[in-house]
Design a protein around this motif. Structure first.
Motif, mmCIF file in Angstrom:
data_model
loop_
_atom_site.group_PDB
_atom_site.id
_atom_site.type_symbol
_atom_site.label_atom_id
_atom_site.label_comp_id
_atom_site.label_asym_id
_atom_site.label_seq_id
_atom_site.Cartn_x
_atom_site.Cartn_y
_atom_site.Cartn_z
ATOM 1 N N VAL A 169 -6.722 2.332 41.731
ATOM 2 C CA VAL A 169 -6.840 3.680 42.508
ATOM 3 C C VAL A 169 -6.363 4.966 41.802
ATOM 4 N N LEU A 170 -5.369 4.690 40.912
ATOM 5 C CA LEU A 170 -4.893 5.973 40.339
ATOM 6 C C LEU A 170 -5.556 6.271 39.005
ATOM 7 N N HIS A 171 -6.314 5.404 38.480
ATOM 8 C CA HIS A 171 -7.098 5.593 37.059
ATOM 9 C C HIS A 171 -8.310 5.248 37.490
ATOM 10 N N ASN A 172 -9.411 6.022 37.993
ATOM 11 C CA ASN A 172 -10.589 5.798 38.276
ATOM 12 C C ASN A 172 -11.791 6.909 37.788
ATOM 13 N N PHE A 173 -12.921 6.894 37.941
ATOM 14 C CA PHE A 173 -14.066 7.418 37.444
ATOM 15 C C PHE A 173 -13.675 9.204 37.607
ATOM 16 N N PHE A 174 -12.930 9.295 38.894
ATOM 17 C CA PHE A 174 -12.736 10.827 39.383
ATOM 18 C C PHE A 174 -11.322 11.277 38.680
ATOM 19 N N SER A 175 -10.627 10.506 37.969
ATOM 20 C CA SER A 175 -9.178 11.064 37.369
ATOM 21 C C SER A 175 -9.278 11.875 36.517
ATOM 22 N N PRO A 176 -10.115 11.983 35.458
ATOM 23 C CA PRO A 176 -10.112 13.035 34.240
ATOM 24 C C PRO A 176 -10.207 14.211 34.800
ATOM 25 N N SER A 177 -9.283 15.355 34.638
ATOM 26 C CA SER A 177 -9.470 16.728 34.840
ATOM 27 C C SER A 177 -10.791 17.462 34.505
ATOM 28 N N PRO A 178 -11.387 18.387 34.918
ATOM 29 C CA PRO A 178 -12.356 18.958 34.585
ATOM 30 C C PRO A 178 -12.382 19.556 33.139
#
Length: 583
Positions: free
Chosen positions: A182-191
């Motif tokens: 949940v914490l490290h997924n597809f949407f985790s990296p910042s823009p």
């Protein structure tokens, strides 16, 4: 190797060969050739014998001097180009004329390329010669290539195409990552982190400050988005603009009408929330689209179609709904909620808008607000009511069982409306994140039939499989396994290979937690047919190998309790004690 020297009046190997062929005294001829073609410095001639005494070959000496002079000349070219003299480019063009005949000579080529690199406008004749020669084209600087590309869209397309393919492959690989969390997924990296990706950096360098090349890349992205419906091209469109923004390339940012909107949205994506201040800014941009400039809506819709943007918008919507519920307010009375739905609707209509070339904001169905959202909130209230009921003293409890069906309006809109479906899917993720088994089992059957099969899309399945790891202990019960696998995933795995892959990913991660009888059935059911892709076969092999390894070395008995102790205290009622828990 020495082609071009005769054009400049300099002797080459052929001249020496001819001299030696026709002379009567070869040693004298060689001596004369050396004198005429050596370094024309009188004081040097008397010093050369000293080098002979030290055993230093003349070639080594001349090569050393040549390398030093070449480096100095290249430095001088850069200094002239960076200077303020009015005729600086005239000097460089003059040097180009003199040196270009030697461009094929490896030792001189760097000088020619340095001159070409620093000319803002290389003579067209020279550009054509470079473009026609594969070797020269390959080694010339990107500054020169930009001048070639801007008038050769097909050639530029050939250069960009592999990068765009690589970008899509990387995004799809991330969705099928072996790490479920949940914490490290597809949407985790910042823009900003995402913009440091190889493809974005290369494209940014290729474009430089050239507006024409930037427009070409945007056109490639629109065309590919139309051809494939792949939303990752929308992500790249936003990332590219913001990468140029990071480098302060005002020549491009100032002429892209989406710049300020994308910049504001980028800040929201970074925070994973659209706050009231930024919501007003975004609304101002949308309301500010003037008559005759409606075409900008096509680009704005692409920016909003980016999965990272829609992820932020839906998360903000769910959070907004929770706040409304705590305030006893209606969805239709919230301007912020209406704006979020408006932007979601615009983003999800991107493909239709660009395809039809009708640049008009899609109208949001009023019933999404008046019927769907109340139906969704009623599901929240049902769950809350049941949770409160369970906390009452036994004498005050009624025999209320947890509801198993969903309101008809909820199911209908999940199937018929894009925006409603997106919100419904994110509500399911929200429930899973709260470890609310009852609500999840109630919602999963509704996902079998959704608008355009959105529930079986890679982005949602990537997130759902990650969120399900929070409920890992529940997979030890037959009813939960049945709800997740029989009731949802297995309904389409045979017709949708991506579902097959995500199901195997989940099982590889949770294999020790899944009820053995269910796992046995799943292993048989999920065996890939012959026509399956290598990725599916590889995942299945990983699963079976993992299960075999466990049979050979079962976990030690004293380790078993430690796996469970940390999770047992987390009960359903405590995690869903209030419907206003923030995401």
């Amino acid at each position: 190797m020495f082609a071009g020297l005769p054009e400049l009046g300099i002797s080459n190997g052929e001249d020496l060969k001819e001299t030696l062929t026709n002379c009567t005294e070869p040693l004298k001829a060689i001596d004369q050739f050396q004198t005429e073609n050596g370094i024309l410095l009188p004081t040097l001639q008397s010093a050369l014998p000293f080098l002979d005494l030290h055993g230093t070959p003349r070639l080594e000496f001349h090569q050393s001097v040549f390398d030093e002079l070449r480096d100095k000349l290249m430095e001088r070219v850069a200094t002239i180009a960076e200077g303020k003299e009015e005729d600086r480019y005239g000097k460089l063009e003059e040097l180009l004329e003199k040196s270009f005949p030697l461009v094929k000579m490896p030792s001189i080529q760097p000088v020619v390329m340095q001159v070409l690199k620093h000319l803002p406008k290389v003579p067209e004749k020279k550009l054509k010669l470079v473009m026609a020669d594969k070797e020269l084209y390959k080694v010339c600087a990107v500054e020169v290539k930009r001048q070639i590309w801007q008038d050769n869209q097909a050639l530029f397309g050939d250069e960009v195409s592999p990068l765009l393919k690589q970008y899509i492959v990387e995004k799809e690989a991330a969705l099928f990552s072996s790490d479920l969390s949940v914490l490290h997924n597809f949407f985790s990296p910042s823009p900003k982190t995402r913009r440091q990706g190889e493809v974005v950096l290369k494209l940014t360098q290729m474009i430089g400050k050239n507006v024409k090349l930037y427009d070409m890349v945007l056109q490639f992205l629109r065309t590919l988005f139309l051809r494939t419906r792949n939303v990752h091209y929308c992500t790249l469109r936003a990332e590219l603009l913001m990468s140029l923004h990071d480098l302060d390339i005002s020549e491009i940012c100032s002429v892209d009408p989406c710049h300020k909107f994308t910049w504001c949205l980028d800040a929201c994506i970074r925070e994973k929330f659209v706050d009231a201040k930024r919501a007003r800014e975004l609304q101002g941009f949308l309301d500010g689209v003037k008559k005759g400039q409606e075409q900008v809506l096509g680009d704005l819709s692409m920016i909003l179609c980016d999965p990272f943007a829609s992820n932020t918008l839906v998360l903000s919507t769910v959070r907004n709904l929770q706040e409304l519920l705590s305030q006893d307010a209606l969805p239709r009375d919230s301007p912020d909620l209406m704006l979020l739905l408006r932007m979601l609707s615009l983003g999800q209509g991107a493909w239709d808008m660009i395809d039809s070339q009708v640049f008009k904001e899609p109208r949001l169905e009023l019933e999404v607000v008046t019927r769907f959202l109340p139906a969704m909130l009623s599901v929240v209230v049902d769950d809350y009511t049941f949770t409160v009921e369970q906390k009452l003293p036994s004498e005050e409890k009624t025999s209320v069982s947890y509801p198993t069906t969903l309101p008809d309006a909820f199911n209908k809109f999940l199937q018929d409306n894009r925006v409603a479906c997106e919100m419904g899917l994110y509500y399911v993720l929200h429930i899973a994140k709260q470890r609310n088994k009852n609500a999840l089992q109630r919602l999963l059957p509704a996902l079998v039939e959704t608008y355009n099969d959105m529930a079986f899309g890679d982005t949602f399945l990537h997130l759902l499989t990650g969120h399900l790891t929070l409920l890992s202990d529940e997979f030890g019960t037959e009813d939960f396994c049945s709800a997740v696998f029989d009731g949802f995933l297995l309904t389409s795995f045979s017709s949708k290979e991506n579902v097959h892959r995500h199901t195997l990913r989940l099982l590889i991660h949770l294999n020790q937690k899944v009820l053995p009888s269910c796992m046995e059935m799943l292993v048989k059911t999920l065996e890939p047919p012959k026509q399956s892709s290598d990725q599916v076969k590889e995942l299945y092999t990983q699963l079976t190998e993992k299960l075999e390894a466990q049979k050979k070395s079962p976990p030690q008995p004293d380790e078993a309790p430690s796996l469970d102790l940390g999770l047992h205290p987390v009960t359903v009622p405590t995690t869903t004690s209030t419907p206003t828990t923030l995401l």
